[in-house]
Design a protein around this motif. Structure first.
Motif, short mmCIF file in Angstrom:
data_model
loop_
_atom_site.label_atom_id
_atom_site.label_comp_id
_atom_site.label_asym_id
_atom_site.label_seq_id
_atom_site.Cartn_x
_atom_site.Cartn_y
_atom_site.Cartn_z
N TYR A 84 0.83 -1.20 0.00
CA TYR A 84 0.00 0.00 0.00
C TYR A 84 0.87 1.26 0.00
CZ TYR A 84 -3.90 -3.10 1.22
OH TYR A 84 -4.85 -4.09 1.23
N ARG B 184 1.20 4.12 -2.81
CA ARG B 184 0.93 5.53 -2.48
C ARG B 184 2.04 6.43 -3.00
NH1 ARG B 184 2.31 9.41 0.61
NH2 ARG B 184 3.93 8.19 1.67
N GLU C 176 -10.75 -1.91 -1.00
CA GLU C 176 -11.19 -0.51 -1.13
C GLU C 176 -10.01 0.43 -0.92
OE1 GLU C 176 -14.48 2.64 0.68
OE2 GLU C 176 -14.37 0.59 1.46
N LYS C 177 -9.19 0.14 0.09
CA LYS C 177 -8.02 0.97 0.35
C LYS C 177 -7.08 0.98 -0.86
CE LYS C 177 -4.02 1.35 3.47
NZ LYS C 177 -3.36 0.79 4.66
N LYS D 137 -8.50 3.01 -3.76
CA LYS D 137 -8.42 4.45 -3.49
C LYS D 137 -7.00 4.97 -3.69
CE LYS D 137 -12.35 5.08 -0.35
NZ LYS D 137 -12.78 5.41 1.04
#
Length: 363
Positions: free
Chosen positions: A66, A70, A96-97, A100
């Protein structure tokens, strides 16, 4: 297909067996580079080459997938790279994370080579289609810009040719034309800045006014030389003939509009208005139609002051050049009579600009 022509896939995973499986699945179709953790992946990306797609493990020590995603999406040079998260079915995955953060898709372990190849191929084909569409849009935009520039240039040539025709018959100089152009522009911009005529005087329309201003006396081509070039004051009868030049100019421009066609006539609208109405006066005592107040188009009101100011500061066979202060006093005497008070107010705020323009384009 040679490696040079193959698309590049970056595989990021902390488990050697996973790297081996994914690399083996992809190597016949793509150029594969690998990274064993998040830091190494970011280092690979910094050094290049930029991959076409990233297969990114989620559960890695120190920096998970993640966080790597990012950082990739936060970098303008890399945020376009599609990222597919790869995770074990037994791991808790927050889809979902990931979405996004900008992830494109998920693949679960143990992987199916057929699924990996299909997902990767589909995404890369979509990227190629989007790139082609972007390039096509850029090409169309460039063609529109070129066409707009061509139309703009044609308009300028038309105006220049007409203005040159008028200049050959007039005893006023080419610098008069340039000075009045800039006076009109300065006045229009000031009026807009002070909250008036903002719907009418858009940046585009102010540009049209600026380019159209040289045609304000185009109608003088229809005035006999004996009157137009007379070195002394005109008789009353001669002046009545001279007063027809605004309508003569407007009619000539109307005919030009008809010949050019409706889709190209907007740029001549202001030329026609300026030609026809720049001798009208705020109190209705002007010519050729005796219009008053806001019945006179704003283009005509702007040109009225610009034309009179320049005539006052310019030498003529029948008068010497007046100083700026003398011209200013005469303009003020005409405030609310000859001139629109808002235009006079704009002139007063911009009088230094008027003096600078007069000096820059001095005869």
């Amino acid at each position: 297909m040679t490696d040079v022509n193959k698309k590049t896939i970056l595989v990021v995973d902390d488990e050697p067996i996973n790297i081996t499986v994914l690399s083996g699945t992809l190597k016949d179709h793509y150029r594969v580079i690998v990274a064993k953790n998040g830091e190494q992946a970011l280092s690979r990306l910094d050094k290049g080459p930029i991959p076409d797609l990233i297969l990114l493990d989620i559960m890695m020590p120190d920096m998970d997938g993640y966080e790597v995603c990012r950082r990739i999406k936060a970098d303008p040079t890399m945020q376009h790279i599609p990222v597919i998260f790869v995770s074990a079915m037994s791991e808790h995955v927050d889809e979902e994370k990931g979405l996004k953060l900008g992830a494109f898709d998920y693949i679960t372990k143990p992987i199916s080579p057929a699924i990996v190849l299909t997902r990767v191929n589909n995404i890369l084909q979509l990227q190629d289609a989007q790139k082609a569409l972007t390039e096509q849009n850029q090409l169309l935009e460039q063609r529109v810009r070129e066409r707009t520039a061509e139309v703009h240039n044609t308009q300028n040539i038309t105006i220049y040719a007409l203005a040159s025709l008028a200049e050959t018959r007039d005893n006023e100089t080419g610098n008069h034309i340039r000075r009045t152009q800039y006076y009109v522009k300065v006045l229009a911009e000031d009026i807009v800045a002070n909250g008036y005529h903002q719907d009418e005087l858009t940046a585009e329309n102010i540009d049209l006014l600026f380019r159209s201003a040289p045609l304000h006396d185009i109608g003088k081509v229809g005035i006999p030389d004996a009157i137009l070039l007379k070195p002394v004051k005109l008789t009353e009868e001669e002046f009545e003939i001279m007063k027809t030049h605004p309508d003569l100019g407007a009619q000539a421009l109307i005919e030009a509009e008809k010949m050019i066609g409706d889709d190209q006539t907007s740029f001549l609208r202001y030329a026609r208005e300026i030609a026809q109405y720049h001798h009208e006066k705020w109190d209705g005592s002007g010519y050729p139609h005796g219009l008053s107040g806001e019945n006179i188009p704003i283009s005509g009101r702007l040109m009225a002051l610009a034309d009179v100011y320049d005539a006052l500061i310019s030498e003529r066979v029948y008068k010497p050049a007046f100083s700026h202060d003398k011209a200013k006093s005469i303009i003020l005497e005409g405030d609310g009579k000859h001139f629109d008070p808002k235009v006079v107010a704009a002139f007063l705020r911009q009088e230094q600009q008027f003096m600078d323009i007069a000096a820059r384009y001095k005869d």
